[in-house]
Design an enzyme around this catalytic site. Sequence first.
Site, short mmCIF file in Angstrom:
data_model
loop_
_atom_site.label_atom_id
_atom_site.label_comp_id
_atom_site.label_asym_id
_atom_site.label_seq_id
_atom_site.Cartn_x
_atom_site.Cartn_y
_atom_site.Cartn_z
N GLU A 145 -6.45 -7.74 -1.12
CA GLU A 145 -7.03 -7.78 0.23
C GLU A 145 -8.52 -7.51 0.10
O GLU A 145 -8.92 -6.43 -0.34
CB GLU A 145 -6.39 -6.73 1.15
N GLU A 148 0.83 -1.21 0.00
CA GLU A 148 0.00 0.00 0.00
C GLU A 148 0.86 1.26 0.00
O GLU A 148 0.80 2.08 0.92
CB GLU A 148 -0.96 -0.02 1.19
#
Lengths: 651, 651, 651
Positions: free
Chosen positions: B316, B142
């Site tokens: 995710e 991320e």
Amino acid sequence: MLGVCYYPEHWPESMWAQDAQEMAALGLKYVRIGEFAWSRIESAPGVFHFEWLDRAIATLADAGLSVIMCTPTATPPKWLIDLYPDILPVDVKTGTTRGFGSRRHYDFSSENFFREAMRITEVLGQRYGEHPAICGWQTDNELACHDTTHSYSANAKAAFQQWCQQHYGNIDNLNQAWGNVFWSMEYQNFQQIELPYLAVTETNPSHNLAYRRFSSDQVIRFHDEMIAILRRYAPNRFITHNFIPMSDTQTDNAALAKQLDFVSYDNYPLGRTDLFFANAATPNFKRYMRTGHPDYASYAFDQSRGISHGPFWIMEQQPGPVNWARHNPRPEPGMVRLWSWQAFAHGAATVCFFRWRQVPFAQEQMHAGLKRTDNSPATAYAEIQQLKQELAKLPALPETPVVAEVAIVTETVAQWVTEIERQGDSYNQQQVEFAYYSALRKLGITVDFIGQDADLSAYKLIIAPCLPIVSKAFVDRCARSNAALVFGPRSGAKTPDLTLAPNLGPGLLQQLIPVKVLSVETTRPDCHDALHFADKTYESARWREELSEHADLMVVARYHDNTPAIVQAQHNYYIGTLTCDTFLYDFFAALAKQYGITTVQLAEDLRLVRRGDLTFIFNYGATAATLNLPATTQFVVGSNQINPFDVVIYR
Amino acid sequence: MLGVCYYPEHWPESMWAQDAQEMAALGLKYVRIGEFAWSRIESAPGVFHFEWLDRAIATLADAGLSVIMCTPTATPPKWLIDLYPDILPVDVKTGTTRGFGSRRHYDFSSENFFREAMRITEVLGQRYGEHPAICGWQTDNELACHDTTHSYSANAKAAFQQWCQQHYGNIDNLNQAWGNVFWSMEYQNFQQIELPYLAVTETNPSHNLAYRRFSSDQVIRFHDEMIAILRRYAPNRFITHNFIPMSDTQTDNAALAKQLDFVSYDNYPLGRTDLFFANAATPNFKRYMRTGHPDYASYAFDQSRGISHGPFWIMEQQPGPVNWARHNPRPEPGMVRLWSWQAFAHGAATVCFFRWRQVPFAQEQMHAGLKRTDNSPATAYAEIQQLKQELAKLPALPETPVVAEVAIVTETVAQWVTEIERQGDSYNQQQVEFAYYSALRKLGITVDFIGQDADLSAYKLIIAPCLPIVSKAFVDRCARSNAALVFGPRSGAKTPDLTLAPNLGPGLLQQLIPVKVLSVETTRPDCHDALHFADKTYESARWREELSEHADLMVVARYHDNTPAIVQAQHNYYIGTLTCDTFLYDFFAALAKQYGITTVQLAEDLRLVRRGDLTFIFNYGATAATLNLPATTQFVVGSNQINPFDVVIYR
Amino acid sequence: MLGVCYYPEHWPESMWAQDAQEMAALGLKYVRIGEFAWSRIESAPGVFHFEWLDRAIATLADAGLSVIMCTPTATPPKWLIDLYPDILPVDVKTGTTRGFGSRRHYDFSSENFFREAMRITEVLGQRYGEHPAICGWQTDNELACHDTTHSYSANAKAAFQQWCQQHYGNIDNLNQAWGNVFWSMEYQNFQQIELPYLAVTETNPSHNLAYRRFSSDQVIRFHDEMIAILRRYAPNRFITHNFIPMSDTQTDNAALAKQLDFVSYDNYPLGRTDLFFANAATPNFKRYMRTGHPDYASYAFDQSRGISHGPFWIMEQQPGPVNWARHNPRPEPGMVRLWSWQAFAHGAATVCFFRWRQVPFAQEQMHAGLKRTDNSPATAYAEIQQLKQELAKLPALPETPVVAEVAIVTETVAQWVTEIERQGDSYNQQQVEFAYYSALRKLGITVDFIGQDADLSAYKLIIAPCLPIVSKAFVDRCARSNAALVFGPRSGAKTPDLTLAPNLGPGLLQQLIPVKVLSVETTRPDCHDALHFADKTYESARWREELSEHADLMVVARYHDNTPAIVQAQHNYYIGTLTCDTFLYDFFAALAKQYGITTVQLAEDLRLVRRGDLTFIFNYGATAATLNLPATTQFVVGSNQINPFDVVIYR
Ligand SMILES: [Zn+2]
Ligand SMILES: [Zn+2]
Ligand SMILES: [Zn+2]
């Protein structure tokens, strides 16, 4: 007269001549230049470039325009900051240095900057002081804007310590005056004194007020020295400064204006309305979002007139949408003309528009000009053409000043006191004062803003919406006055060092009206109590005082629990609470009737003001109105019918 | 395919084998590991521990699982920070160093960190690059999360100065390009350049945009170097990165994705809905609080598809309540399955769930997993079992990609421009773009997100909700396109350096539609005006442009004052205002009809999308619906009746 | 008994004698002095001035008053700060040093301050320890006020590292206990440990809880050492401390009270109501704005009683409007008397008013006193005269303590856990606990606040509104108790290191009630679901747990989707959600009926409590009420009719 702000350094030199001719053709007489041009005038220490500026001035002069030259001190160049990093101010809320990259990045307590600012002023004064094309000078630009009056720097601290020494003589006097015994805050010497920020919890109000006074003095020291230099080199030119709204300067505005020939004001009704009325409910806000509140612009005009030696100027008049408020609407068609006429009506000598042409780069690229970036005329252009023609109908603006029967007593220190000592989150001195002013204006009453040192003899009604610190001399003058006197809550409550008046509020004013403020409460603005006045019920909220009763006091209004809210002794009134707009309107209507003050009944969005033999009516509303003036009325502009956003002028 | 995120280092080794077997039994194929394990891999400078990781990989492989290995650079260990404190980033809003103790505590401009990050990448690449159990690599984690793209550090400043030198060659070019003359902001050399933060007031928009571009380039430099190293050691493995929402990266997402085999996205519909719709009124918010907004997840899917070379992944997938939003509701029963199918429908190849088992300690202990901390299966477990069975009914997901007739043109720079230059507090580029997208999705229209460099030939309708800076090449391609073209307000208004288009907005787009933006206003969102289109009245608010009229322009919609709001020239449209969702729906419905784009009428909470020969319908609502599909419909999942939070798939 | 706070150093010595006589005449027995007088006692290092203090004490003693002497450590003088700048605390939110200029400007981890504070304590103890006029001592003043428990200083960091070493022995234990593996947060040694602030994103909850425990221990270390010194010099005098509300100390209040003879509390119902109910809707807020919420003051009284060895004192009782809340209303007439009686009713031994006379200078000049600044008696004066007369009707306050059938289990650590782990923005542990307490009080139920280590045998009903960390010993004692036990959401969910209970929530409480918390969701407070209990429908919102069903569990209340919301096993209850006040009232009414707890039906704003053989009724409402007591009732104060803001006492 009309004028405009112009930045030759932003445009190719090839455009200058046509720009100048168009300005002249549009009826503009004055052109303000140079206030942000330091880096173009001095590109490195002592390396000056005047040729372009000489040519720019000459080009403007050739077109018959008259130049207002500015000192460029609002934007010191990067090389200067790098030479003297202590020029940068320090944020009082965080202790962080406020860096280069925008404007006003200087600390009024930096001696390095003080010296350099006076040096560039002198250089410009020497070269252009009495240049024939230059009619006058503007000092710096919007002093104090962006909260730059206050700084947490080491320089500010040292200067404040010195200021304290000068004002209090010895440290015991200071400790005594501030009540430093309270939390063992006593100092042993002036070098121990801190700035009143970033402490564990709130700092001493007296300490804060002293720091506000010091900071204001620093701005004035800077400004007065700059004026003194300009006077040396330009004794026959006017000197002015363009003020931001008086509540934003954090400086004693009257003192700041003292050495100037006249005050100028930068008038941005829409951006200011967006900020000042930010909490207004949707319909209340929306109705004025493209006109500004009908009383906001004139509030500033009347304040400017009050501190100006000669007729004030509008140095920057909003010409369209701006870029810096939270929302930036477009003025309704006609409003640029209306605002300009309104400034003249309230006493302005000249209105200059900001800016000639919208600039396509940097921070203000979304700020409208009279011309668009592609050089086409923007909406306001035609309005100024109309204005030019209408002005031509008058031989000149009346020399007679605006004459008022009613005065509001105001001063910056009142704002400081209420900012330092909130006591209730919703007390806002500016909004309190504005509410009083607006109620008077709705009644068609012309208002002067005066200080405590003013001559009171001209007025039938004198109102102090919030004047916590009063001088004996002022009270004595009040006592000798025949005017009706109205004091709002908090008046007289404090000593000059911001401690409580020893005889309770309203302190020295008890000489005029024998009331005592026994206690003060503040409440949530949505939790109001009833206020009974003249058979009607209004609202009391936010600030409410417990007033003593006394044989010599008449009770004018009472709270729901029957305790006094407003009291009167002879022609003196004390109001112990904040209340609603309706009350203020009805209360002042009653006083006007009683004391023989002329009022006018107009539709809600109409405003009337007189200057000399001219009467002006402005329509801030979206609906036309009929004025019912006698058939004999001599109209200068307009007729008995006033359109939306329109102006009527008659003798 | 399905997968899961797993942290062997969080659990006793004795649990690993059973975990792996259960994963396989649940139909999970992929297991992502290692992205936060640096301190366990290298416990002190050069002291490596691979045994546990070797065993973990082997255990997973033994169960038939395929591993995605990560570089652990998102969490440099304490010893590394202590060795090189300049790794820590500095907050641009406060100037305060952002310390160790959470994650992403590194500055993209720290050369020490750059070197160390590449060193650990090389170490891992050498050891595991083409390990048979490893199918691919994830870079870092991320990137840019927690606002880490921007830093106020000395390193960032020096690197930015260098970047400026490379981009502008000499300082005069830079001063010219940024309009630094404006407030005497001119620099004499590149070493004087500051970062555009913590100044007295707003800094130059051009300065800001350059800093945004630089910061984005720094992220990409870091990322591309990491990919290059991995390619050396794992030439036959895929490399991906798990993106946060495109609006949160502060990085050119397309450029960031360029060297990857495909893009992955971390899909948390509830947390994101809580933040993105934070200002929504109670009933509007509540209806989607446990499902996410029907278009929010697919908005991200379609954006991910748009910048991905191959079919994107969900790396995710939210499996239950999370911990990081302001409120963290539980998904409605069925939503984990629905979101997964929705990802597949919009083009995903694989959905991995985050995380296998809720971890009982540290920052995310309240973040659900597929299993609870006591190893019992959480609610989503059964939904994945169902998903596994349903996936088994398909031989494979269609190879044919998702095909769209309509494209939205988007780019990160548009977001930067509108963040730098708010002009109105309520302008939010992401919410503008989302409103356009959502209107299209409610009409059952499939949408591609494309950049300015994309091939336009496939589309019937191309929409740019906000594209302030357009390239000549793009405009030329638009001119040659047969598609209908719709441009939202602000489009084309700026040059690449964030100055105003010299010919006024929409700048180069005037080649397509001869309109000029004469002025711009912004208003409070609650203060709207009427907008008239096709005999109905809608709302205009927040942003409104004054448009020129022109013989070649048709006026499609007008404001209440009769001035043009939307104009058309041939098949090109320019919208000069922000408006309401109802308008966008009706407007696009009309365009779809006119330009032959298929729309589908569905109940309000239903969404339809096609991938290859499969049609998917999703019910985000709490009420069942009947689909009225023909009797011959070949259902893969579900039937003509769709339950709340359910999925129907048919050929 | 009654008393008052007095500052002889603020007034001319000539006023002292009359002040003392008036105090005595008003029925005041105790006078607290000295807590902010350090700069007057020690004007430079080692330069002491005791004469004035000697004379002040003598003057008070001469009037028959008894003195409470304070250590002046809350306001170290400027010379001390300049000698040891490391005394100043550092703001944990910004990293900025919190400077001199107000009060409490010291860091509990500064060894320099620790030594100096103990030195001045010793000096005062030596001189005044058992002075005949001094009845007891107060330590410091409002410890921890203004968020001073937490500091980000280098001293705090070093001390925290040492604390960690002592508590965890070796660094592996700490890493394990905190789960530092999670984001590679593992430390190699204690010197690497950072304070849990100013990181890139949220820091580890376990790290935070350890820091809270450490900070609390630092306050207690400081306080206990001060007490120990005073005990040496004043073994026959009481020692107390004046607490601020328990939620504001950030310290384990029970531990802080442990070495004191009794607890004192500073009671400001209006200011506290303004802050605690800041989000209340207008009518709900307005009705109590001049009385305080009917249960707020007693909430503090009952908490104080719970941690005090002997009967607690009110050391500072609000006498009129204060200055420090957002709004500062005036108490309704009678409220100062009412609050005082209410303190006695809930177990107070003495009520001291703050302050004798309003001080005209410094930070608290707008804070009312018993006398105004002009020495006239303020409103509360007459109320205290009445109070004196009423107290005279009682031989003494009953020695029998307040007896409660119901206890609320509370502890500071619960607050810490919920502050560290919000999970939902609208979870506020203090407001949850208060809602439970208030529901009980509306039912006329007397409530004890107890800790987990308390003897449970006296109670019929024991309620833990929020107790995330429970001890085995407490659970065992619960298991042996015959009381009904009610646990609110989050109870038992966490281990002592703030990780999740390994067997899921409610952790160890599963010994009492075999329910498991399968997941937790939080929602926006305006988005509530229905909660069904006993044929009525209530609201569930903000926090909602998914509870397991189990053969041994009875479901007491269900959500709209029929899943269990409240479960019961024998006399043990677990509530899995936050709900509305109506529910709590009805639920506790039902439990009271079932478990034989006396309730009383009173009008909404009436409150009843018993102390010994006396029953007290307080009317917080603006309307009178009839009590319907039997004709034989023996009234001490008042009658069967209770006026607004009035008190009735009977046997
Ligand atoms: Zn009434
Ligand atoms: Zn209309
Ligand atoms: Zn129901």
